[in-house]
Design an enzyme around this catalytic site. Sequence first.
Site: not given
Length: 341
Positions: A10, A127, A271-272
Amino acid sequence: MRVGVLTGGGDCPGLNAVLRAVTRKGISVHQHEVLGFRSGWLGPVEGLTMPLTLDRVEDVLSRGGTILGSSRTNPYKVDDGIAKLKNTLAEHRVDALIAIGGEDTLGVAEQLTHDGVPVVGVPKTIDNDLDATDYTFGFDTAVHIATEAIDRLRTTAESHHRALVVEVMGRHAGWIALHSGLAGGANVILVPEKPFRVEQVCDWVEQRFERQYAPIIVVAEGAVPEGGQEVLATGERDAFGHVRLGGVGTWLADEIAKRTGKESRAVVLGHVQRGGTPTAYDRVLATRFGLHAIDAVTEGDFGKMVALRGTDIVRVPLREATARLKTVPLERYAEAEVLFG
């Protein structure tokens, strides 16, 4: 020496800062050539390249995302993927790779070291769940974005006397939920590490309403109710075996409404959280990682990942970084739980 670099998994605020640091020190100090591979591991598999020059990285420090692009390609799941990767490296005369990514990207990097490819890893994930490093860049930005969203949502929750459930990212680790929830003064924080009871959540919600305030519930996408399962956005699995999570916030808001009779709404930040300009902290950490990564390559210290320990950047074996996920300790969660309701 020609050094290849790629960004996998990501996107994440701070990736471009790493590329800038690797390129600038690689060229100006070590006299290396730096070759970017586009679209994650797909780049070296299919020969997708972008030369990284001083001009190319001049204005990328504050940009989110990655100028190289990314993907969730796993070369070990591609037919003849490793052979193609090695051929690409040989064709472009690449002497070593710097892989920037999370558990999946660095898991591939760790395997490649056993297959004779010289790799140095840089930890990246919003994360903050990579072991062997205190923090990963991108996490601070994600927490800031989520906290600002909670602050903004609180005003509309109070105006309409609603319970608002804010779903944040966190598949197996609840670091974003815990830190943004604490910073935003959430009344309930739910993380994947501790299954929750819906009845208890509703009790906390009603306690808040009894004091004439609207409750804010922050829930990680991977949080599960006791005896329940993860809520899936889709059952399809990616090249690393992951399903796409999403929907626990909406499910929980519906349960709260049914059980308490109070109007409830869910907001999924999605996704912000990992887009846009990186914070100053993430820019600095990413830059330091990049500077140390190119040094490790120059010294031939392969099979390692640069990591933050306290305030120092150190090198740790890639296998140490990918052996297990760094999850929220239950004692840390218990500290926050006394503030619920």
